[in-house]
Design an enzyme around this catalytic site. Structure first.
Site, PDB file in Angstrom:
ATOM      1  CE  LYS A  23       5.023  -6.438   0.651  1.00  0.00           C
ATOM      2  NZ  LYS A  23       4.855  -7.495   1.640  1.00  0.00           N
ATOM      3  CE  LYS A  37     -12.865 -31.262  16.366  1.00  0.00           C
ATOM      4  NZ  LYS A  37     -13.299 -32.625  16.447  1.00  0.00           N
ATOM      5  CG  ASP A  57      -0.891 -12.387   2.532  1.00  0.00           C
ATOM      6  OD1 ASP A  57       0.091 -11.842   3.076  1.00  0.00           O
ATOM      7  OD2 ASP A  57      -0.862 -12.887   1.394  1.00  0.00           O
ATOM      8  CG  PHE A  81      12.393 -14.190  -0.025  1.00  0.00           C
ATOM      9  CD1 PHE A  81      13.267 -13.593   0.861  1.00  0.00           C
ATOM     10  CD2 PHE A  81      12.839 -15.235  -0.807  1.00  0.00           C
ATOM     11  CE1 PHE A  81      14.577 -14.031   0.961  1.00  0.00           C
ATOM     12  CE2 PHE A  81      14.144 -15.695  -0.715  1.00  0.00           C
ATOM     13  CZ  PHE A  81      15.016 -15.086   0.176  1.00  0.00           C
ATOM     14  CG  ASN A 107       2.511 -20.856   4.150  1.00  0.00           C
ATOM     15  OD1 ASN A 107       3.602 -21.398   4.239  1.00  0.00           O
ATOM     16  ND2 ASN A 107       2.218 -19.698   4.750  1.00  0.00           N
ATOM     17  N   PRO A 165      -0.705  -8.177  10.117  1.00  0.00           N
ATOM     18  CG  PRO A 165       0.531  -8.056  12.097  1.00  0.00           C
ATOM     19  CD  PRO A 165      -0.657  -8.733  11.481  1.00  0.00           C
ATOM     20  CG  ASP A 166       3.699  -6.587   4.844  1.00  0.00           C
ATOM     21  OD1 ASP A 166       4.853  -6.896   5.199  1.00  0.00           O
ATOM     22  OD2 ASP A 166       3.301  -6.637   3.662  1.00  0.00           O
ATOM     23  CE  LYS A 187       4.753  -8.999  -3.708  1.00  0.00           C
ATOM     24  NZ  LYS A 187       4.523 -10.437  -3.569  1.00  0.00           N
TER      25      LYS A 187
HETATM   26  O1  C5P Z   1       3.142  -9.010  -0.317  1.00  0.00           O
HETATM   27  P1  C5P Z   1       3.729 -10.380  -0.151  1.00  0.00           P
HETATM   28  O2  C5P Z   1       3.121 -11.159   0.977  1.00  0.00           O
HETATM   29  O3  C5P Z   1       3.818 -11.177  -1.398  1.00  0.00           O
HETATM   30  O4  C5P Z   1       5.251 -10.062   0.279  1.00  0.00           O
HETATM   31  C1  C5P Z   1       6.121 -11.071   0.569  1.00  0.00           C
HETATM   32  C2  C5P Z   1       7.208 -10.564   1.459  1.00  0.00           C
HETATM   33  O5  C5P Z   1       6.656  -9.836   2.562  1.00  0.00           O
HETATM   34  C3  C5P Z   1       8.015 -11.663   2.079  1.00  0.00           C
HETATM   35  O6  C5P Z   1       9.345 -11.175   2.244  1.00  0.00           O
HETATM   36  C4  C5P Z   1       7.317 -11.904   3.421  1.00  0.00           C
HETATM   37  O7  C5P Z   1       8.185 -12.478   4.372  1.00  0.00           O
HETATM   38  C5  C5P Z   1       6.900 -10.501   3.792  1.00  0.00           C
HETATM   39  N1  C5P Z   1       5.645 -10.438   4.569  1.00  0.00           N
HETATM   40  C6  C5P Z   1       5.646 -10.053   5.903  1.00  0.00           C
HETATM   41  N2  C5P Z   1       4.482  -9.965   6.598  1.00  0.00           N
HETATM   42  C7  C5P Z   1       3.295 -10.240   6.003  1.00  0.00           C
HETATM   43  C8  C5P Z   1       3.265 -10.633   4.661  1.00  0.00           C
HETATM   44  C9  C5P Z   1       4.454 -10.725   3.964  1.00  0.00           C
HETATM   45  O8  C5P Z   1       6.729  -9.796   6.453  1.00  0.00           O
HETATM   46  N3  C5P Z   1       2.181 -10.147   6.704  1.00  0.00           N
END
Ligand code: C5P
Length: 410
Positions: A343, A291, A281, A325, A212, A307-308, A339
């Protein structure tokens, strides 16, 4: 008691607006400040020192000749202790004394003996404020580096209307915390912060990846600001071309999974976790070993969730203070608040992103939310916004920790 937030001496002089300073104490403490109230004799005729003692959780100082208080912390020591001396309300007498260099009581003595910045918040009848003697004193003090906030226009206690009202507490607090560099001095001393920054890179095949527009500038500015505020900083960064701030430990990662693993390896030692990275995400289910060839008219990529990191850290028992953020393209405030709750974060900083704002820009503006509060950090360079955000985080961190401490003790 909170003993690591910015140290503010709040001078209260004898004006009817003195009662408003009770709210000011509460708001300053809400932002993590340690507030030592110093009252003049005049102020005591309006509000009892006991009331200020209750809201500040510190014994009020009001006498230069109080032997017991001087033995605990003498006035010169107190003057050195302060990161800021704020006088609200400041009467004409107080302004005049300081302009003339008179130190007839504890408060004016402190103002003269301190090396910290001094801010005066005058409140008085509009005719007094307009008086040439007072205006000359104001100009003289401003020339010497003393800052004035207000007065503002509106109804006055004397029944008149005009310029002379004390500025509202919320505006005073916002103005005071706009000076993050001076106030933030060592506000994170002794704490460890993990900060994630930049984009992640999710490989499709040996030469292609999903990523991104994140440049990493905001996360790196936060790392520099946290380090300047005294924290030990570990910066877990995706691929960026930004210089590592001096004194910061940088760990380079590429994918969301690597970021997750790297943070969890170190999170036990962290007091703060700030997730500034723009994490992908989704990632391709598997990386092609060769390739991918151009064959059909379309190509389908099977993507799976990454993973978040932030949500997982926020769920930890006894985990760090978590700040997320929210980069949004619409309904910024609403989505950010959702959020924050979903979270389970302590704080969230939201900004609008798009081609022309947020990502890969030199400036930023943020809306910051926590439990029952919010504040807007106006558009400024990323380093200034970062300093302000770190100051806010430090304030909330200390406020939350001292609340927890007092519930445990009480
Ligand atoms: O749910 P969203 O992606 O909008 O949340 C954004 C926040 O979650 C940011 O602080 C980002 O650094 C964190 N994040 C993360 N791991 C992910 C997705 C988002 O730590 N896989």
């Amino acid at each position: 008691m909170n003993d690591s937030g910015p140290r503010i001496i709040l001078g209260v002089t004898g004006g009817i607006a003195a009662y408003k300073s009770l709210e000011l104490v509460r708001r300053l403490r809400e932002r993590g400040a340690q507030v030592q109230v110093v009252m003049t004799r005049g102020a005591r005729t309006f509000v009892s020192p006991v009331t200020f003692q209750a809201v500040s959780a510190r014994r009020v100082r009001d006498d230069l000749w109080d032997e017991a208080a001087e033995a605990a912390m003498g006035h010169i020591e107190l003057a050195r202790w302060a990161d800021l001396v704020l006088v609200a309300p400041a009467t004409a007498h107080c302004v005049g004394s300081l302009a003339a260099g008179l130190a007839g009581d504890l408060l004016t003595t402190l103002c003269m003996a301190t090396e910290a910045p001094v801010i005066l918040v005058p409140a008085m009848n509009r005719v007094m404020w307009a008086n040439p003697a007072l205006q000359e004193n104001r100009a003289l003090l401003e020339e010497r580096g003393i800052r004035f906030l207000g007065p503002v226009e509106g109804d006055q206690a004397c029944g008149e209307e005009g310029v002379g009202r004390m500025m509202e507490s919320i505006d005073i607090v916002n103005a005071v915390f706009e000076e993050p560099v001076r106030l933030a001095s060592q506000s994170l001393k002794g704490l460890t912060a993990i900060i994630t920054a930049g984009p992640t890179r999710e490989p499709i095949d040996p030469v292609r990846y999903i990523t991104n527009r994140s440049s990493g500038k905001m996360g790196f500015a936060l790392a520099a600001a946290a380090q300047a505020a005294g924290a030990k900083v570990v910066l877990v960064s995706g691929p960026v071309s930004v210089a590592t701030p001096p004194g910061v430990e940088r760990i380079d990662v590429e994918t969301a999974e690597e970021m997750y693993a790297s943070v969890h390896e170190r999170v036990e030692d962290a007091d703060l976790f700030i997730a500034c990275a723009a994490v992908s995400d989704y990632r391709p289910e598997s990386e092609a070993s060769e390739k991918l060839k151009r064959t059909g008219a379309t190509l389908n990529l099977e993507l799976i969730r990454s993973p978040d990191t932030l949500a997982s850290v926020a769920k930890l028992q006894d985990g760090p203070f978590t700040v997320g953020f929210a980069a949004e393209t619409q309904n910024v405030a609403e989505n950010a608040r959702k959020k924050l709750v979903r979270k389970g974060l302590d704080m969230i900083a939201a900004n609008k992103v798009g081609r022309d704002c947020g990502f890969d820009q030199e400036t930023n503006s943020l809306m910051v939310f926590w439990g029952d509060g919010d504040v807007e950090l106006e558009q400024a360079s990323k380093s200034v916004v970062a300093e302000r955000l770190i100051q806010l985080i430090a304030g909330r961190y200390h406020a939350v920790n001292s609340e927890q401490h007092s519930t445990q003790v009480g």
